[in-house]
Design a protein around this motif. Structure first.
Motif, PDB file in Angstrom:
ATOM      1  N   ILE A 107      81.281  26.218  47.679  1.00 30.53           N
ATOM      2  CA  ILE A 107      82.289  25.718  48.510  1.00 30.53           C
ATOM      3  C   ILE A 107      82.118  26.648  49.658  1.00 30.53           C
ATOM      4  CG2 ILE A 107      84.583  25.015  48.968  1.00 30.53           C
ATOM      5  CD1 ILE A 107      85.030  24.607  45.969  1.00 30.53           C
ATOM      6  N   LEU A 108      81.567  26.287  50.612  1.00 32.06           N
ATOM      7  CA  LEU A 108      81.071  26.990  51.990  1.00 32.06           C
ATOM      8  C   LEU A 108      82.026  26.528  53.022  1.00 32.06           C
ATOM      9  CD1 LEU A 108      77.474  27.296  52.006  1.00 32.06           C
ATOM     10  CD2 LEU A 108      79.091  29.439  51.773  1.00 32.06           C
ATOM     11  N   THR A 109      82.401  27.426  54.223  1.00 27.48           N
ATOM     12  CA  THR A 109      82.934  27.214  55.333  1.00 27.48           C
ATOM     13  C   THR A 109      81.980  27.716  56.423  1.00 27.48           C
ATOM     14  OG1 THR A 109      83.904  29.085  55.580  1.00 27.48           O
ATOM     15  CG2 THR A 109      85.209  27.034  54.649  1.00 27.48           C
ATOM     16  N   VAL A 110      81.905  27.314  57.667  1.00 30.06           N
ATOM     17  CA  VAL A 110      81.133  27.943  58.368  1.00 30.06           C
ATOM     18  C   VAL A 110      81.248  29.456  58.516  1.00 30.06           C
ATOM     19  CG1 VAL A 110      80.623  28.353  60.874  1.00 30.06           C
ATOM     20  CG2 VAL A 110      80.824  25.852  60.070  1.00 30.06           C
ATOM     21  N   ALA A 111      82.658  30.062  58.595  1.00 33.77           N
ATOM     22  CA  ALA A 111      82.744  31.430  58.581  1.00 33.77           C
ATOM     23  C   ALA A 111      82.180  32.093  57.313  1.00 33.77           C
ATOM     24  CB  ALA A 111      84.411  31.739  58.671  1.00 33.77           C
ATOM     25  N   LYS A 112      82.357  31.531  56.136  1.00 35.42           N
ATOM     26  CA  LYS A 112      81.773  32.308  54.961  1.00 35.42           C
ATOM     27  C   LYS A 112      80.377  32.025  55.078  1.00 35.42           C
ATOM     28  CE  LYS A 112      82.596  34.136  51.033  1.00 35.42           C
ATOM     29  NZ  LYS A 112      83.767  35.335  50.781  1.00 35.42           N
ATOM     30  N   GLY A 113      79.509  31.029  55.803  1.00 30.49           N
ATOM     31  CA  GLY A 113      78.170  31.059  55.804  1.00 30.49           C
ATOM     32  C   GLY A 113      77.783  32.061  56.714  1.00 30.49           C
ATOM     33  N   VAL A 114      78.440  32.317  57.889  1.00 22.91           N
ATOM     34  CA  VAL A 114      78.296  33.307  58.710  1.00 22.91           C
ATOM     35  C   VAL A 114      78.022  34.839  58.151  1.00 22.91           C
ATOM     36  CG1 VAL A 114      79.068  34.654  60.837  1.00 22.91           C
ATOM     37  CG2 VAL A 114      78.798  32.245  60.706  1.00 22.91           C
ATOM     38  N   GLU A 115      79.230  35.103  57.295  1.00 19.89           N
ATOM     39  CA  GLU A 115      79.477  36.302  56.708  1.00 19.89           C
ATOM     40  C   GLU A 115      78.361  36.487  55.394  1.00 19.89           C
ATOM     41  OE1 GLU A 115      82.194  37.690  52.868  1.00 19.89           O
ATOM     42  OE2 GLU A 115      83.383  36.533  54.738  1.00 19.89           O
ATOM     43  N   MET A 116      77.885  35.640  54.831  1.00 25.02           N
ATOM     44  CA  MET A 116      77.052  35.559  53.847  1.00 25.02           C
ATOM     45  C   MET A 116      75.397  35.706  54.378  1.00 25.02           C
ATOM     46  SD  MET A 116      78.730  33.486  50.955  1.00 25.02           S
ATOM     47  CE  MET A 116      77.467  34.105  49.633  1.00 25.02           C
ATOM     48  N   THR A 117      75.138  34.945  55.467  1.00 29.47           N
ATOM     49  CA  THR A 117      73.722  34.854  55.955  1.00 29.47           C
ATOM     50  C   THR A 117      73.651  35.795  57.285  1.00 29.47           C
ATOM     51  OG1 THR A 117      74.033  33.136  57.371  1.00 29.47           O
ATOM     52  CG2 THR A 117      73.442  32.629  55.068  1.00 29.47           C
ATOM     53  N   GLY A 118      74.293  36.221  58.042  1.00 30.65           N
ATOM     54  CA  GLY A 118      74.054  36.939  59.262  1.00 30.65           C
ATOM     55  C   GLY A 118      73.882  36.061  60.352  1.00 30.65           C
ATOM     56  N   VAL A 147      74.700  28.114  61.693  1.00 34.17           N
ATOM     57  CA  VAL A 147      75.123  27.942  60.482  1.00 34.17           C
ATOM     58  C   VAL A 147      75.953  26.439  60.240  1.00 34.17           C
ATOM     59  CG1 VAL A 147      77.057  28.359  58.705  1.00 34.17           C
ATOM     60  CG2 VAL A 147      75.715  30.256  59.782  1.00 34.17           C
ATOM     61  N   ARG A 148      76.532  26.133  61.430  1.00 39.15           N
ATOM     62  CA  ARG A 148      77.039  24.774  61.547  1.00 39.15           C
ATOM     63  C   ARG A 148      76.010  23.850  61.485  1.00 39.15           C
ATOM     64  NH1 ARG A 148      80.014  26.097  65.464  1.00 39.15           N
ATOM     65  NH2 ARG A 148      81.937  26.569  64.419  1.00 39.15           N
ATOM     66  N   LYS A 149      75.053  23.785  62.474  1.00 44.16           N
ATOM     67  CA  LYS A 149      73.978  22.971  62.596  1.00 44.16           C
ATOM     68  C   LYS A 149      73.130  22.751  60.994  1.00 44.16           C
ATOM     69  CE  LYS A 149      69.820  21.903  65.001  1.00 44.16           C
ATOM     70  NZ  LYS A 149      68.822  22.572  66.087  1.00 44.16           N
ATOM     71  N   ALA A 150      73.126  23.949  60.595  1.00 43.60           N
ATOM     72  CA  ALA A 150      72.375  23.824  59.240  1.00 43.60           C
ATOM     73  C   ALA A 150      72.965  23.169  58.088  1.00 43.60           C
ATOM     74  CB  ALA A 150      71.848  25.436  58.686  1.00 43.60           C
ATOM     75  N   LEU A 151      74.406  23.398  58.082  1.00 42.88           N
ATOM     76  CA  LEU A 151      75.136  22.811  57.066  1.00 42.88           C
ATOM     77  C   LEU A 151      75.605  21.303  57.349  1.00 42.88           C
ATOM     78  CD1 LEU A 151      78.234  25.591  56.881  1.00 42.88           C
ATOM     79  CD2 LEU A 151      76.564  24.981  55.033  1.00 42.88           C
ATOM     80  N   HIS A 152      75.522  21.057  58.661  1.00 39.26           N
ATOM     81  CA  HIS A 152      75.604  19.706  59.064  1.00 39.26           C
ATOM     82  C   HIS A 152      74.417  18.826  58.533  1.00 39.26           C
ATOM     83  CE1 HIS A 152      78.822  20.011  62.317  1.00 39.26           C
ATOM     84  NE2 HIS A 152      79.299  20.162  61.084  1.00 39.26           N
ATOM     85  N   GLN A 153      73.163  19.342  58.609  1.00 39.41           N
ATOM     86  CA  GLN A 153      71.754  18.866  58.197  1.00 39.41           C
ATOM     87  C   GLN A 153      71.784  18.911  56.803  1.00 39.41           C
ATOM     88  OE1 GLN A 153      69.372  22.009  60.191  1.00 39.41           O
ATOM     89  NE2 GLN A 153      68.877  20.588  61.817  1.00 39.41           N
TER      90      GLN A 153
END
Length: 376
Positions: free
Chosen positions: A323-334, A340-346
């Motif tokens: 379960i990811l959010t944009v903020a968590k995705g930024v934290e975990m990937t850099g 992150v937002r674009k990749a998650l939408h894709q």
């Protein structure tokens, strides 16, 4: 009447029980070997180890009465929580990681390590006042109420703990000169399981003996289940911290506790406990192997639809954090928030992740296919 008394190690079982155990050991060891191979060849080995550790932490604390679910923990990782059950599960994961790193660095399972693990388990939890990292100084008991007369088992007296823990430590860490523990307390005929026994049998004995000694005022059950995986790592039966038995023990909780009590007292039956432990280990190894196979297939199938590195990174990240959010995705990937937002939408467009249309702020992106594998 409460069971009292505890025999030191090693132990003896009936010959017929020994034959059954030895017949099953080879199959369980084969399954454990396959688990290690499956994880070694996984593209998301680090992520899946984290997920399995979380699953174990949830199941082990559930045995102690926690109502927190795997999904609850996924949700809680997105925000700070002061829920005591969640703190206990987080502490369990920290203790597992500390124990794994200690064993990896060559430190054996000893009383010193056990006390360190207990201190981590208790930090900030309800049992923190119960002398974290220190053996109890008073008598305790196990039972459905807080009344001694209702106790099902009364552990050894506090002044005997060091003596019994020293015996357990010697059993765990076989003497470098080949000297064996005394066996003069084993009166009847049977099959002796000593320091030279198969690691899985020693693991079962170690767990039950630790629980029976009950050296701490709180946290003994959780710590005893952590010791299972640490000892198997120490003995190199497994090379990754992925084999956890708590889920199977929780499914038969009443039997689990009854058989643990059954190794205590004047008529201890170690054979029944070990048969139960080996059976539970076999079922758990089979289930974990199935989960890893399914997760790796899901990962590969998803990668075939992915078009760029950011998508791939977020897809693999979702195997650690389903379960990811944009903020968590930024934290975990850099990556930047926009990337992150674009990749998650894709990933949502490809139906690899799911995002609810009703969520506007702090939108969550869920890897439901993976959650179905790991959530019962």
């Amino acid at each position: 009447m409460a069971i009292q008394g505890l025999t030191k190690l090693p132990v003896k079982i009936e010959i017929t029980q020994a034959i059954k155990l030895l017949e099953r050991l080879a199959h369980v060891n084969t399954l454990l070997g396959k688990l290690d191979v499956e994880l070694t060849h996984s593209k998301a080995s680090k992520q899946l180890m984290q997920l399995l550790s979380l699953q174990e932490s949830v199941e082990s604390t559930k045995i102690e009465g926690s109502q927190v679910t795997f999904t609850d923990m996924m949700e809680s990782s997105l925000k700070k929580s002061d829920d005591s059950d969640i703190i206990e599960i987080q502490n369990y994961m920290r203790a597992l990681q500390f124990g794994y790193e200690s064993v990896e660095n060559g430190y054996p399972v000893t009383t010193r390590l056990i006390k360190q693990l207990h201190e981590i388990l208790m930090k900030g939890s309800r049992g923190e006042i119960s002398s974290a990292g220190e053996f109890r100084k008073i008598q305790n008991f196990i039972g459905p109420t807080n009344r001694l007369e209702d106790a099902s088992y009364i552990p050894i007296e506090a002044h005997l703990i060091n003596e019994y823990m020293e015996n357990l430590e010697k059993f765990i860490n076989t003497d470098s000169y080949g000297r064996l523990l005394p066996q003069n307390h084993l009166k009847s005929d049977g099959y002796v399981i000593n320091e030279q026994a198969a690691p899985l049998l020693k693991t079962g004995i170690m767990h039950a003996q630790f629980e029976s000694i009950h050296p701490f005022l709180d946290g003994n059950g959780r710590l005893g289940r952590i010791l299972i995986v640490l000892y198997l790592l120490q003995q190199k039966v497994i090379t990754h911290p992925i084999f956890f038995v708590s889920e199977e023990l929780e499914k038969e909780k009443a039997r689990y506790y009854d058989l643990l009590n059954g190794v205590c007292g004047d008529r201890s039956d170690w054979g029944k406990w070990l048969l139960f432990f080996v059976d539970a280990s076999e079922r758990m190894a089979t289930k974990l192997l199935d989960q890893l196979n399914k997760a790796n297939r899901l990962l590969t199938e998803g990668e075939q639809l992915i078009e760029n590195e950011a998508e791939r990174k977020l897809w693999i990240t979702s195997f650690e954090q389903p379960i990811l959010t944009v903020a968590k995705g930024v934290e975990m990937t850099g990556y930047s928030p926009n990337t992150v937002r674009k990749a998650l939408h894709q990933l949502v467009d490809k139906e690899l992740l799911y995002a609810s249309n009703t969520e506007r702020r702090n939108r969550k992106y869920r890897n439901y296919a993976l959650l179905r594998i790991f959530v019962n």
